[in-house]
Structure formats: structure tokens, C-alpha cells
Design a protein around this motif. Structure first.
Motif, mmCIF file in Angstrom:
data_model
loop_
_atom_site.group_PDB
_atom_site.id
_atom_site.type_symbol
_atom_site.label_atom_id
_atom_site.label_comp_id
_atom_site.label_asym_id
_atom_site.label_seq_id
_atom_site.Cartn_x
_atom_site.Cartn_y
_atom_site.Cartn_z
ATOM 1 N N GLY A 298 0.803 -1.229 0.000
ATOM 2 C CA GLY A 298 0.000 0.000 0.000
ATOM 3 C C GLY A 298 0.828 1.268 0.000
ATOM 4 O O GLY A 298 0.305 2.361 0.210
ATOM 5 N N THR B 30 -0.535 3.722 -2.621
ATOM 6 C CA THR B 30 -1.855 4.236 -2.241
ATOM 7 C C THR B 30 -1.708 5.257 -1.104
ATOM 8 O O THR B 30 -2.271 6.356 -1.163
ATOM 9 N N SER C 57 9.863 5.304 -6.886
ATOM 10 C CA SER C 57 10.929 4.649 -7.662
ATOM 11 C C SER C 57 10.333 3.778 -8.763
ATOM 12 O O SER C 57 10.812 3.772 -9.892
ATOM 13 N N GLY C 58 9.251 3.064 -8.430
ATOM 14 C CA GLY C 58 8.618 2.185 -9.436
ATOM 15 C C GLY C 58 8.100 2.985 -10.619
ATOM 16 O O GLY C 58 8.244 2.570 -11.774
ATOM 17 N N VAL D 57 13.145 -5.675 -13.654
ATOM 18 C CA VAL D 57 11.764 -5.501 -13.170
ATOM 19 C C VAL D 57 10.889 -6.685 -13.611
ATOM 20 O O VAL D 57 10.099 -7.196 -12.825
ATOM 21 N N GLY E 284 11.162 -9.498 -11.389
ATOM 22 C CA GLY E 284 10.876 -9.208 -9.989
ATOM 23 C C GLY E 284 12.138 -9.025 -9.172
ATOM 24 O O GLY E 284 12.135 -9.185 -7.956
ATOM 25 N N MET E 285 13.241 -8.679 -9.856
ATOM 26 C CA MET E 285 14.517 -8.512 -9.140
ATOM 27 C C MET E 285 14.786 -7.042 -8.889
ATOM 28 O O MET E 285 14.292 -6.176 -9.625
ATOM 29 N N LEU E 286 15.589 -6.765 -7.871
ATOM 30 C CA LEU E 286 15.936 -5.377 -7.595
ATOM 31 C C LEU E 286 16.868 -4.849 -8.672
ATOM 32 O O LEU E 286 17.793 -5.545 -9.115
ATOM 33 N N MET F 263 19.693 2.846 -9.414
ATOM 34 C CA MET F 263 18.640 3.477 -8.603
ATOM 35 C C MET F 263 19.083 4.832 -8.065
ATOM 36 O O MET F 263 18.316 5.792 -8.104
ATOM 37 N N ARG G 13 15.711 1.102 -0.881
ATOM 38 C CA ARG G 13 15.215 -0.246 -0.621
ATOM 39 C C ARG G 13 16.336 -1.169 -0.133
ATOM 40 O O ARG G 13 16.068 -2.247 0.364
ATOM 41 N N PHE H 111 -10.712 -3.612 -4.284
ATOM 42 C CA PHE H 111 -10.542 -2.423 -3.443
ATOM 43 C C PHE H 111 -10.951 -1.140 -4.161
ATOM 44 O O PHE H 111 -11.666 -0.311 -3.632
ATOM 45 N N ASP I 104 -7.218 1.387 4.592
ATOM 46 C CA ASP I 104 -8.134 2.370 5.190
ATOM 47 C C ASP I 104 -8.053 2.378 6.715
ATOM 48 O O ASP I 104 -8.388 3.379 7.346
#
Ligand code: G5P
Length: 224
Positions: free
Chosen positions: A16, A19, A35-36, A57, A60-62, A68, A91, A139, A199
Motif C-alpha cells: 500500500g 496508495t 521509484s517504481g 523488473v 521481480g529482481m531489484l 537506482m 530499498r 478495493f 483504510d
């Protein structure tokens, strides 16, 4: 002029961060740097750096630390007179130390969300690639299934939200985050929030920031 305020939000994929960052930016007028978002922007631009970033990406690797820091730190230089919030950076410990050499953070928010909740959320996440608007079928679903609310253009799923990449992201997160969390804990600026619903977490973060910034939020509604 309002006091400069520098913050970062950390948490595993799907916790989150994005968000909550948008709510913080909207409520407290902080500049928000994700960053994303910048990584996806460089991938879409199809530059040499973007092609390299894509290979990480997608799996799923840094992305390597030097990539960065050169993506994020120059952006902060341009915000020297602004309050800002970093989402997803730093990160790793080397990223945190590079940031620390230039800026002292005032506050770090760390989100703890159970694994089962994370995997449920991410497998149901769709985005509008041009704007970065994010939808979740449970959501915050789009008004028309599969279409962006504003443009009506098709929504897509990130390659890094697909099951194989997702598992890798969650595994990596815990290992690399620990020394960063320890660093901010030792500096006395870490605030952790646990829960399964954004929330429910949000009012606590809202109240913390109101106290730290000595201001009432600009907008207290729970917008996305
Ligand atoms: P990103 O883009 O930084 P992640 O993996 O850290 O990606 P992600 O996936 O964007 O984080 P988030 O921001 O923590 O997740 O969460 P979010 O987007 O707000 O919410 C996730 C979903 O859940 C959304 O659909 C949202 O609507 C929904 N949701 C939120 N709250 C609730 C709720 O209460 N209930 C329900 N049901 N749903 C909810 O990074 C992407 C990749 O870039 C690289 C890595 O490869 C990374 O995998 N990268 C870096 N690499 C190295 N160093 C860095 N600093 C890097 N930063 C990014």
C-alpha cells in the motif's frame, strides 16, 4: 516558508506504499517520488537504461543500486526547497547510505502487511500504463471492467505482478529491507504500521504526520 520535511515509505510489494503516498501527497502537499514510477517511465521511453531496467523488473529482481541512486538522487536535487516523500527508495542498505550522505530524513514509515494479503492484492492489480493509475478489482475497481476511468484506454497487468515474479519480489524484500529498517530505527525516525487494510492504517499515519508537520491535512477524505 514551511519547514522542510523529508520522509520515506517502505514496505513489501503490494503493502500500500503507492496508495498511502498519494494520500499523504494530497493531504499534506508533499512532493511524491515513486521509484517504481520512474523505472516504468524509463522502460516505456525505451532508452538504453530502460532496456536494462526492464530485465530486472520483469523478473521481480531489484534494479542495481547505482542505477537506482542515479535515477532518484538527481530528482531530489531539483527539490531542494520542497517537502518530499520517497516511495520505494531506498530499498537496500547501499541506497539508504547514499541518500543519508546527502539528506537527513525526518521520518520513515514502514508498512507490515501479512503475506497472504499481499499476494491476494497483487494478483488482482491492473494499471493504466500511460498515467500509472492503479486499480484493484476488489478495493478500487475501474468503472468499466478492463478500462481506465479517465481515458477509457485498456488496463494491463505489470509483468512484475504475475505469479512467478511476485514470489521472487516478496522473498527478496524481507532480506534487503532488514538492514535499512535497522538503520532508521537506530536514527529514531522509524514508525511501523501493521494491518491488512489501508483504510485502517491510514488514520494513524494521517495523525502522525499532522503532529510532525504541525498542520492539519489539506484534505482528509480517503481518496486513492
Ligand atoms: P514498485 O513499483 O515500487 P513494489 O513492488 O514495491 O513496486 P507495489 O507493487 O507498487 O510495490 P505498493 O506501492 O506497496 O505496491 O502498493 P499499492 O500499489 O499501493 O497497492 C497494491 C495493490 O493493492 C493496488 O492494487 C491497490 O489498489 C491495492 N490495495 C491497497 N490497499 C488495499 C487494501 O486495503 N485492500 C485491498 N483489497 N487492496 C488494497 O517497484 C517495482 C519494481 O521496480 C524495482 C523492483 O524490481 C520492483 O519489483 N524497484 C527497485 N529496485 C531496486 N531498488 C529500488 N529502490 C527499487 N524500486 C523499485
Amino acid at each position: 516558508m514551511a519547514k522542510l520535511f523529508r520522509a520515506a515509505i517502505m514496505g513489501p510489494p503490494g503493502s500500500g506504499k503507492g496508495t498511502i503516498s498519494k494520500r499523504i501527497a494530497q493531504s499534506f502537499g508533499l512532493q511524491y517520488l515513486s521509484s517504481g514510477h520512474y523505472l516504468r517511465e524509463s522502460i516505456t521511453a525505451n532508452t538504453e537504461a530502460g532496456l536494462l531496467v526492464k530485465t530486472y523488473v520483469e523478473r521481480g529482481m531489484l534494479v542495481p543500486d547505482h542505477v537506482m541512486t542515479s535515477l532518484m538522487l538527481p530528482r531530489l536535487e531539483k527539490l531542494s526547497s520542497h517537502r518530499w516523500l520517497l516511495d520505494g527508495f531506498p530499498r537496500t542498505l547501499p541506497q539508504a547510505l547514499a541518500l543519508n550522505n546527502l539528506y537527513q530524513l525526518d521520518l520513515v514509515i514502514s508498512l507490515n502487511v501479512p503475506y497472504s494479503t499481499l499476494s491476494e492484492r497483487l494478483s488482482d492489480r491492473w494499471i493504466h500504463p500511460a498515467s500509472g493509475r492503479v486499480y484493484n478489482m476488489g478495493f478500487n475497481p475501474p468503472r468499466v471492467q478492463g478500462k481506465d476511468d479517465i481515458t477509457g484506454e485498456p488496463l494491463i497487468q505489470h509483468d512484475d505482478d504475475k505469479p512467478e515474479a511476485l514470489m521472487a519480489r516478496l522473498r527478496h524484500y524481507k532480506d534487503v529491507a532488514k538492514p535499512v529498517i535497522d538503520l532508521y530505527k537506530s536514527q529514531g525516525i522509524l514508525h511501523s504500521f501493521s494491518g491488512t487494510e489501508t483504510d485502517r492504517i491510514w488514520p494513524y499515519i494521517n495523525s502522525l504526520l499532522s503532529t510532525k508537520l504541525h498542520i492539519q491535512p489539506l484534505d482528509t477524505s480517503q481518496t486513492q
